[in-house]
Design an enzyme around this catalytic site. Structure first.
Site, PDB file in Angstrom:
ATOM      1  N   SER A   7      66.434  15.261  20.031  1.00  0.00           N
ATOM      2  CA  SER A   7      66.554  16.620  20.572  1.00  0.00           C
ATOM      3  C   SER A   7      67.931  17.224  20.344  1.00  0.00           C
ATOM      4  O   SER A   7      68.960  16.529  20.378  1.00  0.00           O
ATOM      5  CB  SER A   7      66.286  16.551  22.074  1.00  0.00           C
ATOM      6  OG  SER A   7      66.711  17.718  22.715  1.00  0.00           O
ATOM      7  N   GLU A  38      69.392  18.737  22.486  1.00  0.00           N
ATOM      8  CA  GLU A  38      70.138  18.520  23.737  1.00  0.00           C
ATOM      9  C   GLU A  38      71.202  17.440  23.557  1.00  0.00           C
ATOM     10  O   GLU A  38      72.130  17.344  24.357  1.00  0.00           O
ATOM     11  CB  GLU A  38      69.193  18.138  24.869  1.00  0.00           C
ATOM     12  CG  GLU A  38      68.365  19.293  25.407  1.00  0.00           C
ATOM     13  CD  GLU A  38      69.191  20.325  26.181  1.00  0.00           C
ATOM     14  OE1 GLU A  38      70.089  19.930  26.944  1.00  0.00           O
ATOM     15  OE2 GLU A  38      68.934  21.526  26.000  1.00  0.00           O
ATOM     16  N   TYR A  50      68.990  13.728  30.643  1.00  0.00           N
ATOM     17  CA  TYR A  50      68.013  13.819  29.551  1.00  0.00           C
ATOM     18  C   TYR A  50      68.716  13.718  28.195  1.00  0.00           C
ATOM     19  O   TYR A  50      68.309  12.944  27.326  1.00  0.00           O
ATOM     20  CB  TYR A  50      67.239  15.138  29.654  1.00  0.00           C
ATOM     21  CG  TYR A  50      66.378  15.443  28.444  1.00  0.00           C
ATOM     22  CD1 TYR A  50      65.113  14.878  28.298  1.00  0.00           C
ATOM     23  CD2 TYR A  50      66.830  16.298  27.429  1.00  0.00           C
ATOM     24  CE1 TYR A  50      64.320  15.162  27.187  1.00  0.00           C
ATOM     25  CE2 TYR A  50      66.050  16.586  26.315  1.00  0.00           C
ATOM     26  CZ  TYR A  50      64.802  16.020  26.196  1.00  0.00           C
ATOM     27  OH  TYR A  50      64.028  16.300  25.093  1.00  0.00           O
TER      28      TYR A  50
HETATM   29  P1  NDP Z   1      55.818  17.370  26.879  1.00  0.00           P
HETATM   30  O1  NDP Z   1      56.573  17.222  28.162  1.00  0.00           O
HETATM   31  O2  NDP Z   1      54.888  18.525  26.721  1.00  0.00           O
HETATM   32  O3  NDP Z   1      54.975  16.033  26.637  1.00  0.00           O
HETATM   33  C1  NDP Z   1      55.467  14.782  26.992  1.00  0.00           C
HETATM   34  C2  NDP Z   1      54.361  13.754  26.835  1.00  0.00           C
HETATM   35  O4  NDP Z   1      54.863  12.473  27.195  1.00  0.00           O
HETATM   36  C3  NDP Z   1      53.126  14.003  27.724  1.00  0.00           C
HETATM   37  O5  NDP Z   1      51.958  13.713  26.978  1.00  0.00           O
HETATM   38  C4  NDP Z   1      53.313  12.985  28.820  1.00  0.00           C
HETATM   39  O6  NDP Z   1      52.124  12.569  29.430  1.00  0.00           O
HETATM   40  C5  NDP Z   1      53.924  11.832  28.031  1.00  0.00           C
HETATM   41  N1  NDP Z   1      54.560  10.836  28.885  1.00  0.00           N
HETATM   42  C6  NDP Z   1      55.573  11.030  29.769  1.00  0.00           C
HETATM   43  N2  NDP Z   1      55.890   9.884  30.373  1.00  0.00           N
HETATM   44  C7  NDP Z   1      55.071   8.933  29.875  1.00  0.00           C
HETATM   45  C8  NDP Z   1      54.920   7.546  30.091  1.00  0.00           C
HETATM   46  N3  NDP Z   1      55.681   6.893  30.983  1.00  0.00           N
HETATM   47  N4  NDP Z   1      53.979   6.871  29.384  1.00  0.00           N
HETATM   48  C9  NDP Z   1      53.197   7.521  28.509  1.00  0.00           C
HETATM   49  N5  NDP Z   1      53.284   8.835  28.233  1.00  0.00           N
HETATM   50  C10 NDP Z   1      54.221   9.533  28.920  1.00  0.00           C
HETATM   51  O7  NDP Z   1      56.899  17.365  25.698  1.00  0.00           O
HETATM   52  P2  NDP Z   1      56.864  18.113  24.277  1.00  0.00           P
HETATM   53  O8  NDP Z   1      55.533  17.969  23.683  1.00  0.00           O
HETATM   54  O9  NDP Z   1      57.479  19.453  24.432  1.00  0.00           O
HETATM   55  O10 NDP Z   1      57.939  17.257  23.469  1.00  0.00           O
HETATM   56  C11 NDP Z   1      57.558  16.088  22.758  1.00  0.00           C
HETATM   57  C12 NDP Z   1      58.773  15.209  22.545  1.00  0.00           C
HETATM   58  O11 NDP Z   1      59.764  15.933  21.819  1.00  0.00           O
HETATM   59  C13 NDP Z   1      59.449  14.743  23.829  1.00  0.00           C
HETATM   60  O12 NDP Z   1      59.980  13.459  23.588  1.00  0.00           O
HETATM   61  C14 NDP Z   1      60.589  15.739  24.018  1.00  0.00           C
HETATM   62  O13 NDP Z   1      61.624  15.201  24.787  1.00  0.00           O
HETATM   63  C15 NDP Z   1      60.983  15.960  22.570  1.00  0.00           C
HETATM   64  N6  NDP Z   1      61.614  17.226  22.265  1.00  0.00           N
HETATM   65  C16 NDP Z   1      60.999  18.394  22.619  1.00  0.00           C
HETATM   66  C17 NDP Z   1      61.569  19.602  22.328  1.00  0.00           C
HETATM   67  C18 NDP Z   1      60.889  20.884  22.679  1.00  0.00           C
HETATM   68  O14 NDP Z   1      61.544  21.931  22.570  1.00  0.00           O
HETATM   69  N7  NDP Z   1      59.619  20.880  23.041  1.00  0.00           N
HETATM   70  C19 NDP Z   1      62.877  19.667  21.622  1.00  0.00           C
HETATM   71  C20 NDP Z   1      63.370  18.372  21.198  1.00  0.00           C
HETATM   72  C21 NDP Z   1      62.776  17.210  21.527  1.00  0.00           C
HETATM   73  P3  NDP Z   1      51.514  13.316  30.734  1.00  0.00           P
HETATM   74  O15 NDP Z   1      50.649  14.414  30.170  1.00  0.00           O
HETATM   75  O16 NDP Z   1      50.766  12.217  31.396  1.00  0.00           O
HETATM   76  O17 NDP Z   1      52.681  13.829  31.512  1.00  0.00           O
HETATM   77  P1  GDP Z   2      66.221  23.192  27.649  1.00  0.00           P
HETATM   78  O1  GDP Z   2      67.031  23.872  26.621  1.00  0.00           O
HETATM   79  O2  GDP Z   2      65.529  21.966  27.135  1.00  0.00           O
HETATM   80  O3  GDP Z   2      66.939  22.923  28.917  1.00  0.00           O
HETATM   81  O4  GDP Z   2      64.988  24.201  27.926  1.00  0.00           O
HETATM   82  P2  GDP Z   2      64.633  25.143  29.170  1.00  0.00           P
HETATM   83  O5  GDP Z   2      63.562  26.051  28.688  1.00  0.00           O
HETATM   84  O6  GDP Z   2      64.329  24.356  30.403  1.00  0.00           O
HETATM   85  O7  GDP Z   2      65.982  25.971  29.453  1.00  0.00           O
HETATM   86  C1  GDP Z   2      66.560  26.787  28.456  1.00  0.00           C
HETATM   87  C2  GDP Z   2      67.739  27.554  29.058  1.00  0.00           C
HETATM   88  O8  GDP Z   2      67.237  28.511  29.984  1.00  0.00           O
HETATM   89  C3  GDP Z   2      68.745  26.686  29.844  1.00  0.00           C
HETATM   90  O9  GDP Z   2      70.044  27.100  29.477  1.00  0.00           O
HETATM   91  C4  GDP Z   2      68.474  27.046  31.292  1.00  0.00           C
HETATM   92  O10 GDP Z   2      69.633  26.937  32.140  1.00  0.00           O
HETATM   93  C5  GDP Z   2      68.074  28.503  31.126  1.00  0.00           C
HETATM   94  N1  GDP Z   2      67.331  29.018  32.293  1.00  0.00           N
HETATM   95  C6  GDP Z   2      67.680  30.102  33.047  1.00  0.00           C
HETATM   96  N2  GDP Z   2      66.811  30.256  34.055  1.00  0.00           N
HETATM   97  C7  GDP Z   2      65.904  29.256  33.953  1.00  0.00           C
HETATM   98  C8  GDP Z   2      64.761  28.892  34.718  1.00  0.00           C
HETATM   99  O11 GDP Z   2      64.413  29.523  35.702  1.00  0.00           O
HETATM  100  N3  GDP Z   2      64.061  27.791  34.306  1.00  0.00           N
HETATM  101  C9  GDP Z   2      64.422  27.070  33.185  1.00  0.00           C
HETATM  102  N4  GDP Z   2      63.689  26.014  32.819  1.00  0.00           N
HETATM  103  N5  GDP Z   2      65.514  27.379  32.451  1.00  0.00           N
HETATM  104  C10 GDP Z   2      66.238  28.458  32.833  1.00  0.00           C
END
Ligand code: NDP
Ligand code: GDP
Length: 329
Positions: free
Chosen positions: A123, A125, A147
């Site tokens: 990520s 992040e 995270y």
């Molecule tokens: P989501 O939060 O939508 O999905 C996370 C998935 O992980 C869900 O299917 C969840 O299952 C599963 N999960 C969580 N804990 C466990 C566990 N203990 N055992 C098995 N499965 C588990 O994330 P995204 O699809 O948005 O992201 C996918 C990956 O990419 C993640 O690793 C995220 O950190 C990373 N990422 C995402 C970004 C983004 O902008 N979306 C940016 C960069 C990296 P359940 O449905 O049961 O909760």
């Molecule tokens: P992140 O980049 O993975 O932390 O994705 P988020 O969508 O959770 O947050 C993106 C940015 O939006 C961060 O800088 C947050 O501080 C900002 N933000 C401002 N208000 C909010 C809020 O109400 N909820 C979330 N999730 N983010 C917020």
């Protein structure tokens, strides 16, 4: 027919990746953890095309079994506690699931199918308090949340298994990517959902945190293609995936509200509970390497993405409201 194992398949990216791999005639194995209430919302339309396996990222035995049963050519490790804000109140769970469990998955592959190709969901992040702009594959990391710290571990353990065991392990450093399937707590989806509710008279205000932070937001459907491309190369490597454009949370609000003819300033209230203990002020990725080596291209731009999310939430909220009305009647 190639076989792929996806962890985190019920999440945003897992669902788009599964669709994409099915369209390429893969046999798709999806690992999901046991939950008291089933959570198939993102994959209900393809539920019957997926081979389901049960497993938890914190349980190595279940991961080994998942790899044995699926015998995959490719493993996409997407499962994580993925919400930055939740990682302060739950730092240890985040560390277990988002950091150490990457080693669990790598071990499962090393033990049960070492020749499988492995993708780790890293990520932007990890860049946190950025040390250079734009960020590339060589920018040093400075994570700003539990995270982000956990993802740095996941990244380096993936690199380490590649170098130690000669595994085909890639780390995709993906910048924020969104869609109508994004979790409701993330800022883009929180806004698109609120705009729909406010437009339909179901919500009066939207409580937000820091409106000044800047993100490089893309469309999840475009980003899962990059994951696949990484595993089709001759050599394993790490790649930044981003749009190369930066927008503020305030711009996001402007575009989303004006799409339905409203002014965000009439509805948004700043609430300190949504301000984070440490903020990532800006993220901007340079994905020149992915463009050149993978031939990856972006299809959906920021404004199009925001409008797509608002439209999808308007439809969903209308449908839900209709169901609730008919139940009451
Ligand atoms: P989501 O939060 O939508 O999905 C996370 C998935 O992980 C869900 O299917 C969840 O299952 C599963 N999960 C969580 N804990 C466990 C566990 N203990 N055992 C098995 N499965 C588990 O994330 P995204 O699809 O948005 O992201 C996918 C990956 O990419 C993640 O690793 C995220 O950190 C990373 N990422 C995402 C970004 C983004 O902008 N979306 C940016 C960069 C990296 P359940 O449905 O049961 O909760
Ligand atoms: P992140 O980049 O993975 O932390 O994705 P988020 O969508 O959770 O947050 C993106 C940015 O939006 C961060 O800088 C947050 O501080 C900002 N933000 C401002 N208000 C909010 C809020 O109400 N909820 C979330 N999730 N983010 C917020």
């Amino acid at each position: 027919m190639k076989k792929a194992l996806i962890t985190g398949i019920t999440g945003q990216d897992g669902s788009y990746l599964a669709e994409f791999l099915l369209s390429k005639d893969y046999e798709v194995y999806g690992m999901r953890r046991r939950t008291s209430t089933p959570n198939f919302e993102n994959v209900s339309h393809i539920q019957n095309e997926i081979h389901w396996l049960s497993g938890d990222m914190t349980d190595l035995a279940s991961l080994i079994e998942a790899v044995r049963q699926s015998d995959p050519d490719e493993v996409y490790n997407l499962a994580a506690q993925s919400f930055v804000a939740a990682s302060w109140p739950q730092p240890l769970a985040t560390g277990q699931i988002t950091a150490l469990s990457v080693t669990n998955m790598l071990e499962a592959v090393r033990i049960a199918k070492p020749e499988a190709r492995f993708y780790q969901a890293s990520s932007s992040e990890m860049f946190g308090k950025v040390l250079e702009t734009p960020q590339t594959e060589t920018t040093p990391f400075y994570p700003r949340s539990p995270y982000g710290v956990a993802k740095v571990y996941g990244h380096w353990i993936t690199v380490n298994y590649r170098e130690s065991f000669d595994m085909f392990a890639c780390s995709g450093i993906l910048f924020n990517h969104e869609s109508p399937r994004r979790g409701l707590e993330f800022v883009t989806r929180k806004v698109s959902d609120a705009v729909a509710r406010i437009k339909l008279g179901l919500q009066q205000e939207l409580r937000m945190g820091n409106l000044d932070s800047l993100r490089d937001w893309g469309f999840a459907g475009d980003y899962v293609k990059a994951m696949w491309l990484m595993l089709q190369q001759d050599r394993p490597d790490d790649y930044v995936i981003s749009t190369g454009e930066m927008h503020s949370v305030r711009e996001l609000l402007q575009i989303a509200f004006s799409h339905v003819g409203l002014n965000y300033e009439d509805y948004v209230v700043i609430d300190p509970q949504f301000v984070r203990p440490a903020e990532v002020d800006l993220l901007l990725g340079d994905c020149a390497k992915a463009k050149e080596k993978l031939g990856w291209r972006l299809e959906v731009g920021f404004e199009q993405l925001v409008r797509m999310m608002v439209d999808a939430d308007l439809e969903r909220v209308k449908r839900q409201a209709a169901v609730e009305t008919s139940v009451v009647v």
